[in-house]
Structure formats: C-alpha cells, structure tokens
Design a protein around this motif. Structure first.
Motif: not given
Length: 441
Positions: A131-139, A268-273, A278-287
C-alpha cells in the motif's frame, strides 16, 4: 564491606541505565532522545553526572557518583525502527518512581521486552509495504494498472525482507534481495497482464521503480538531519552513511535486474481531471503514510495521527509545487507544516513526536529520483544521474530542516544550543511535561 556494596550498586545502576539507552537505540530513535532518557534514569538512580556518545549501533557511556566513575561501551546488532517500543521506553523514562533502584528499572525493561512486540501480523506488514508503494506510485502519476502491480510486487519484496531479517542475514544483502524480488515480480505480473492484449490492462516499465520504495530508509535519513541540527555529528554521519548504504544496495540490485530485462525507470504522467487529482493525492498520501507507519510497528493511534499529519503536509507541498515553487522549498515547507501541527498533539498525548512526524514525512522523500540516479550512473549518463541525485539529497535535507525548524519554534530545548542539562536539572510540571530548571551559567 560497605564500599564493596556501594561499588556493586553503582555497577548495577549503570548497567540498568545503559540497557535503557541501548533498547531505545535498537528501536531506531534519534541519539538526542537516547541521551535524554538515560539522563532522566541516571538522575532518578542518584548519579551525579552521566555523559554519553551515541552512534547508530553503538554507544559509549560514562557515569559518575562521588569519586567513582565507570565507562561502558555497548553495541546493538540490528538497525530497525520500532515506534511502539520507542513510545513505551520514553514513557518509562519520564515516569520512573523517585527514588528508584536498578532492580525496579530492570524489571520494567524486562516487561517492555516481553510485552511490546510486533503489533501487526506478517500479512498485514506485507500489505502495508504494498500500500505504501502504491501510494508513491499514484503520487508519481503512474497509471492505475501500474499501481496495482506495484502493490503486488512490493508486498512480495517485503515478504522476502521479513524472511531474511528473521534469519539475521546481512542487512545490505537483505535489501538487495528484496529489491530484486520486487523488480522480478513486477516484471512477471506486467508480462502476464500485457499478454492478455487488453489495452486497459497494459503495464508500463517505469512503474517498477515505485515497487522498490518501501526499501527507502526514510526514518534514518530524516533523523540524521535532526541529529545534525543538534550538532551531534557522530550520530548524524553514521545514520547518513547507513542510509546511503541501503539506497546503494537497493538501487544496484534494481539496476542489475533492469539491465538484464530492459526495464527503464523513465517518468510517466497519468493525471486525473481537476479536483479528482487532488482527491487521489490525499488518499494516496493517507494510505501511503499508514503503510509506512505499520512497517515501523506503530500503534493504531500513531498510524492515524501520522497519516493525518502526512496528508496535511504533503498536500501543502504539492500545492507549492503546482504554484511553480522549487521542489526543495516545497519539501521543506511540508516538513515544517508537519512539525508545527504535530507539536500541540504530542503535548496532549503521551506519544513521542518522532514516532508520528518522521513517518508522516517519509512519503515526501523522492525515492524514485534516488533509483533513477543510480540507473543513469550505470547507464553512463553522469549529468542526468547527478541531476536526480542532487534533487533527492536536497529534498531530504529540506524535509529534515523543516522538521528541525518546527521543533525549534515549539521546543526551547531545541531553540537554544545548550548542552543537555545535568541530571538534577530535570523536573516535571503538573501535566507531566518535562521542563528544565533555570540554572546559572
């Protein structure tokens, strides 16, 4: 006969104090906390003076009582982080009975050794690494398919690390083998996903870098900067050297796999609209912070606090980056925010600040830049490698400076560069908060 009894008592008292310090050191806390805990215990046991030099795996202690003094050198044999044990030992050092004797202190240390053990099951720790590495992946804006593969690969790497650590394999060798496992598992799962021919299940090569980030020694990296801030160069240098050794072990192993298989750690860059990003960043950071806190054997309360602090600090950092601020300045600001928000919380709760602030900041460490640095060094592109390396080092230093600045703004013992007071200078106020009595210079 009386002198012999006194000498024996002095030896027992010294051994009890040194054991407290060595247990804290083996739990991964900073040298300043080790020294302060031993000072408190020495004062309670009636010692006149207690001096200590603390490194990463060893300490040298000299205790004085009357005309007697005794020097003890102690070594710990494993470098790890155990937030639960840090919390228990810190609480003990602040709540010793007064007067106290060596037998009572040893009994409490025996109780902590027996009862404060791993709080999380092996499968939970494996999942936490994933989960920690998955969070890094999203960030780092890797695609969601890459993130799913990262979770699996990092969990397998953590399984190998735990298996080898229980058998006391050399820590650098353990790191290298865990990195190789994560890389190979990522490659295998990505190959199977790409075989399906479904575009939505396609996995890109660069994502494998995120599957290695559970190996980044964020705790000793950041505490080394805090040791430097306290002018404790011995501890700071040894922690920095250890961190460098772990990074080199992991990156060299990953480079060998990438050389043999053709994996490349390109961006690579995969951005959400819009706000979804920012919601993805917050969830990824928390997890992600929660995962690292679990790896550090934190309590559930520590995990929740660290994850909340990390989310606030990292979103502040990302907001500055999106406003075109330099990445290093943003990292320092994120560390400062974490430290300032943590100060009032740790005053009201019996939690050592280091056990929540450092895990909260680990998610900001640019681990992908470290791996790319070694990849390009081995690829003989020195200019690009140095660029990634400088970015990584400056970001880690900035995070540490932010935490140290927050501590100086909220803790007078850090604001003024005075030596640790003598044992008789400590007192505790009505709220249980340690203060230092005014002393004439």
């Amino acid at each position: 006969m009386a002198n012999a009894r006194n000498d024996r008592q002095f030896i027992d008292d010294t051994e009890a104090v040194v054991r407290l310090g060595s247990m804290l050191l083996s739990a991964g806390t900073g040298s300043y906390r080790v020294k302060r805990a031993m000072e408190r215990a020495a004062a309670t046991l009636g010692m006149d003076r207690h001096d200590a030099s603390v490194g990463l795996t060893e300490m040298s202690v000299t205790a004085h009582r009357g005309d007697n003094f005794r020097t003890v050198v102690r070594e710990v044999y494993r470098v790890r982080v155990d937030s639960s044990r840090i919390e228990a030992l810190e609480y003990l050092s602040r709540h010793l009975p007064n007067p106290c004797n060596a037998a009572a202190l040893e009994a409490e240390l025996d109780r902590i050794s027996r009862t404060v053990t791993a709080r999380w099951k092996p499968w939970q720790t494996m999942l936490a690494a994933g989960v920690a590495c998955a969070g890094f992946s999203i960030l780092n804006r890797f695609p969601l398919t890459d993130t799913a593969v990262v979770l699996v690969a990092a969990s397998c790497g953590q399984m190998v690390r735990m298996f080898l650590a229980r058998r006391w394999l050399n820590q650098f060798g353990t790191t290298a083998l865990a990195a190789a496992t994560s890389s190979l598992v990522y490659l295998l799962v990505a190959f199977l996903a790409n075989l399906t021919g479904i575009p939505q299940l396609g996995v890109s090569d660069p994502g494998y870098v995120a599957s290695l980030l559970f190996l980044v020694p964020g705790f000793p990296m950041i505490t080394s900067i805090l040791d430097f801030a306290r002018m404790d160069l011995t501890a700071g240098l040894t922690r920095a050297a250890y961190s460098l050794g772990i990074v080199v072990s992991a990156t060299m192993s990953a480079w060998v796999i990438s050389f043999l298989t053709g994996l490349t750690p390109l961006a690579t860059v995969a951005a959400l609209p819009g706000l979804w990003q920012w919601a993805a960043y917050a969830a990824a950071t928390f997890l992600g912070v929660s995962g690292f806190a679990i790896l550090f054997n934190s309590t559930r309360r520590m995990v929740l606090i660290a994850a909340s602090l990390g989310t606030i600090g990292n979103l502040s950092r990302l907001a500055l980056v999106s406003a075109s601020a330099p990445a290093q300045l943003a990292a320092g600001f994120g560390g400062l925010v974490v430290g300032l928000v943590a100060a009032p919380l740790t005053r009201r709760l019996p939690i050592p600040r280091i056990t929540v602030t450092v895990p909260a900041c680990v998610i900001m460490v640019p681990g992908t830049a470290m791996y790319r640095m070694m990849y390009w060094f081995n690829g003989e592109d020195t200019v690009r490698a140095i660029g990634f390396g400088v970015d990584a080092v400056l970001a880690v230093v900035a995070i540490g400076i932010g935490l140290a600045l927050a501590r100086m703004l909220t803790d007078p013992a850090w604001t003024f560069a005075r030596p640790i007071p003598s044992p008789h200078a400590f007192r505790t106020d009505h709220r249980g908060i340690e203060r230092v009595q005014d002393q004439k210079s």
